[in-house]
Design an enzyme around this catalytic site. Structure first.
Site: not given
Ligand SMILES: [Zn+2]
Length: 886
Positions: A159, A292, A295, A327-328, A331, A350
């Site tokens: 990214e 971080a 994926n 947070h990840e 996603h 985000e």
């Molecule tokens: Zn993020």
């Protein structure tokens, strides 16, 4: 993604105020982008063969295409790669038909005859390089745990637009495809990707790992990590959770593994769509990048953001780990299952992941006060302080931009990962949830996930789902917040009868003649001491506060949940001050933050802020003290070299020292995590403010620690080392350096090198700067060492002279996100107007045009400080002579 910028606000772009025009829901054909939309890649089979010693790789891929309209050429993305063979439907193309455009980052294949609509196959062979910086396929050198042997791990960072560095692809987020990856690695390597290994075969020169096929997803979510790594695992409700780290460190992933299960379970319920992959791995990489990356199924982290060593890690590290995993993991839905159509909607990914990560962390760890820590100003030395205040400070300037901004090219896509995207996005979603109500908001999110899973969206799609769930015109309320730059201040005035009038205007700092703007503001307010919070939507420039009762204090923006400032008239402010003990700590933090912002904006004198500080009822509320330490640190740095500084330091110590005397040096059994954090912050703050007893106490503890590391609790190590490092002499500097070289723990290493970066002796500053050019630190940390010296050593001039001389080497170590802002950001430590012209000259002769927005931002920051410095200096003098000699 969580970027690795530790030290400075990221890029902000300059542009004109747009007219508010409703965005359209996702539509593939009209989504921005460079690639023609007639050809869709449906499934890739990719085989990568790295040569670890030579830092190169070869690869091949077969792509199943769905050609929607007849075409005469195929256009896809590629960069820094050689295409050695191309064939369509089994027929090889001549070399003359293969054209790479390095500037456009495209590969164009000219076809001999028109390719009719329908299914076709593209085969490519290629070769590329393994990068030093975290772009595409990269290598991360490290020292092995236990043995200290020098090893290398491979990782990927794609990214925003770097998948094209490892394999040719349609590298725009709206082109979703299935990916099946195969990688050939040295025999002693283990490899991890998005999906589980389906087949492991011995082949000439190593092992071949064949991974399962992913669901349709954008190219930037692919991952490949490999090395002498090992994992720990747990299977919960059909999902295999795993944490991978280099040999000897996997057990430090225990805390992450437990957190992963708790977080996934909660989010499965919240989003109403079960996590769709069979496994979720968290992979610790000892370098390459500092943040971080989400994926799908294989999240990568800079090592110290994932691994927790109960013997050595601080409580703050633990909190940071939980937050970044949350947070990840958010996603996995917001970003991966549903992806923004184009980078102009990056905030959807985000802002939402930041909000959901915080919400989840707060739910399971109420004692950490994470929402409150989000509302304190950002202290870049603290990992968890990704506060709303940081975004508001940037958003008040002329160099800000709306949350939603046009993105024209690859550099602008990288530039979109900034404070506005993450933090204003988070703040706006927080405000919206509190306005719509928690249940209604979740219902809207569930509708959104169900409707758009495995597809792409724009912000309009989210507003539609939330409107459907709430019956409120969400798009109308949101427009001014996401499509306009800046935010409002609400002024509170009372007439003699006690009638309260509210007026809104744009709040700006160091930005004369800003275009006036208006917002629909979801306001909250309450009368201190009463439990009820009232809310109303402010839809005009001015309005009367309903039911306001004459002589009672009123606190607006309850607990600071809204993204606006409030300024009270004298009468209202005095009433509030009298009610301070009846306000919650979040409300008091909000008053402190607004008061300091008013000083920065020239709307109030420093005495408004200091007067409030002196009237606070308690001395050990973590968030309140952190807000004060942040402001004092800013003023202290601004006054470096000024005669008023000694007097200011004395005053600042007189405010903070009683807090330290309450908590003391030694952790008490049964004390809360907050008190431990407060102690650590106070030691560092007072040490920097030259409190002699604290400095001596740190030195004494450091001496003991050198011979007996267990004597110093993990929470106290960063502040004690920082204070010792600041006042270090040559032998102390050498000792810190030796300890840093020896440790194989990235977290410990960071503490030692941060301490070196803080040294104020010019000779030692030069020695520390040299380290950034060598290979003793991971590249992402080496380049930020320079910025840390600029900030903490108080000698930005020495830092800049060094950086200028060595800029090429330093830029060779930065990743895509930092390429444009690295050099300009080093300037933000200056506070002399004369430096502005110097930066302008440097930018003209040495920086690419793509750095222009970051240069403008740095110029604004230096100009702001240069203007504020004499004003604050004069006001400090007035405050001391008017009140007391401290
Ligand atoms: Zn993020």
């Amino acid at each position: 993604m969580l970027a690795s910028r530790l030290l400075f606000p990221a890029a902000f772009s300059l542009f004109l105020v747009p007219t508010l025009s409703a965005e359209k829901p996702f539509d593939f054909a009209s989504t921005p982008g460079k690639l023609p939309k007639q050809v869709l890649p449906e499934e890739y089979a990719i085989r990568i063969v790295p040569n670890v010693e030579k830092r190169t790789f070869t690869g091949s891929e077969t792509v199943k295409l769905n050609v929607r309209e007849p075409v005469k050429q195929l256009v896809l993305n590629v960069i820094e790669m050689k295409i050695t063979k191309a064939a369509v439907n089994g027929k090889a193309l001549p070399a003359s038909a293969i054209k790479v455009d390095p500037k456009q980052e495209t590969l164009t294949l000219s076809l001999q005859s028109e390719l009719p609509a329908g299914p076709h196959t593209l085969e490519l062979e290629f070769s590329g390089k393994i990068n030093q910086q975290g772009q595409g396929l990269y290598y991360a050198p490290y020292q092995e745990q236990g043995t200290g042997a020098k090893k290398v791990m491979l990782g990927t960072q794609f990214e925003a637009t770097d998948a094209r560095r490892m394999f040719p692809c349609w590298d725009e987020p709206a082109f979703r495809s299935r990916f099946q990856l195969t990688a050939v690695m040295p025999e002693n390597f283990t490899a991890v990707s998005n999906m589980p290994v389906e087949k492991e075969t011995k082949v000439a020169g190593g092992k071949e790992f064949r991974f399962g096929v992913t669901p349709p997803m954008p190219s930037y979510l692919n991952v490949l990590c490999a090395g002498e790594i090992e994992g720990i695992f747990a299977k919960v409700k059909g999902v295999d959770h795993g944490v991978f780290a280099t040999k000897g460190k996997a057990e430090m992933g225990r805390y992450a593994l437990e957190s992963s299960q708790q977080i996934l379970d909660y989010m499965n319920d919240y989003f109403g769509q079960p996590y769709p992959l069979p496994k979720l791995d968290h992979i610790a990489v000892p370098g390459g990048f500092g943040g971080a990356m989400e994926n799908w199924g294989g999240i990568t982290y800079f090592e110290s953001r994932l691994l927790f060593d109960p013997e050595k890690s601080s409580a703050e590290t633990k909190q940071g780990i939980y937050e970044v995993i949350a947070h990840e993991t958010a996603h996995m839905w917001f970003g991966d299952l549903v992806t923004m159509a184009w980078w102009d909607n990056l905030w959807l990914n985000e802002g939402f992941a930041s909000w959901m990560g915080t919400k989840t962390t707060a739910k399971f760890n109420p004692d950490w006060e994470v929402w409150l820590s989000k509302n304190t100003p950002r202290d870049p030395t603290r990992r968890h302080g990704i506060g709303k205040e940081g975004a508001m400070e940037g958003d008040a300037r002329s160099t800000t931009h709306p949350i939603q901004q046009p993105v024209a090219n690859e550099a602008e896509a990288s530039g979109a990962f900034d404070d506005i995207t993450y933090r204003k996005g988070l703040a706006f979603i927080t405000m919206l949830e509190s306005f719509l109500g928690e249940e209604v908001f979740r219902e809207g999110i569930r509708k959104y996930m169900a409707k758009h899973k495995l597809s792409n969206t724009t912000t309009a799609d989210l507003w539609n789902s939330l409107s459907e769930a709430s019956g409120q015109p969400v798009g109308e309320i949101a427009a001014a917040w996401t499509e306009q730059p800046g935010f409002p201040i609400v002024k509170v005035t009372r007439d003699p009868q006690g009638k309260i009038t509210l007026t809104q205007e744009r709040f700006t700092v160091h930005f004369d003649n800003a275009p006036p703007l208006e917002w629909k503001i979801p306001l909250t307010y309450k009368v201190p001491g009463t439990p009820a919070t009232a809310s109303l939507l402010m839809t005009s420039k001015s309005m009367e506060l309903p039911n306001s009762s004459g002589d009672r204090a009123v606190k607006l923006n309850v607990e600071g949940a809204g993204n606006y400032r409030v300024q009270y008239d004298d009468v209202s402010w005095k009433l509030l001050l009298a009610e301070l003990p009846n306000l919650s700590s979040p409300d008091r933090v909000n008053l402190l933050s607004d008061a300091w912002a008013l000083v920065q904006a020239n709307r109030a004198p420093l005495s408004l802020y200091l007067g409030l500080v002196e009237r606070l009822p308690g001395k050990s509320e973590l968030a309140e003290r952190e807000q004060i330490m942040h402001v004092f640190d800013f003023i202290n740095r601004l006054l470096a070299g000024q005669p008023e500084r000694d007097q200011f330091q004395k005053y600042a110590r007189s405010i903070l020292r009683p807090s330290f005397d309450e908590v003391g040096w030694e952790p008490k059994s049964g004390e809360t995590v907050k008190i431990g954090m407060l102690r650590a912050s106070l030691i560092k703050a007072l040490g920097i403010l030259d409190d002699k007893e604290i400095v001596a106490g740190c030195r004494e503890r450091f001496q003991k620690y050198v011979t007996d590391p267990k004597s110093l609790p993990p929470d106290l190590r960063p502040p004690v080392l920082a204070v010792v490092g600041r006042y270090a002499d040559e032998p102390t500097w050498k000792k810190l350096h030796e300890l840093g070289l020896k440790t194989t723990s990235i977290e410990e290493k960071q503490n030692y090198y941060d301490a070196l970066a803080g040294a104020i002796d010019p000779k030692l500053i030069a020695q520390t700067l040299e380290i950034s050019l060598g290979d003793e630190l991971p590249t992402s940390r080496a380049v930020y060492l320079v910025a840390k010296v600029g900030r903490f050593s108080e000698r930005p001039d020495l830092m800049w002279n060094f950086a200028k001389t060595n800029m090429k080497k330093l830029l060779g170590k930065t990743d895509a996100l930092a390429a444009n802002n690295y050099a300009p950001s080093l300037f933000t430590f200056f506070s002399e107007a004369s430096r502005i012209a110097e930066l302008e000259r440097y930018a003209k002769s040495d920086l690419p045009a793509t750095s222009a927005k970051d240069v403008a931002k740095a110029i604004d920051e230096v100009g702001f400080r240069a203007e504020l410095k004499p004003k604050l200096t004069a006001q400090i003098g007035t405050w001391f002579s008017a009140t007391k000699e401290p």
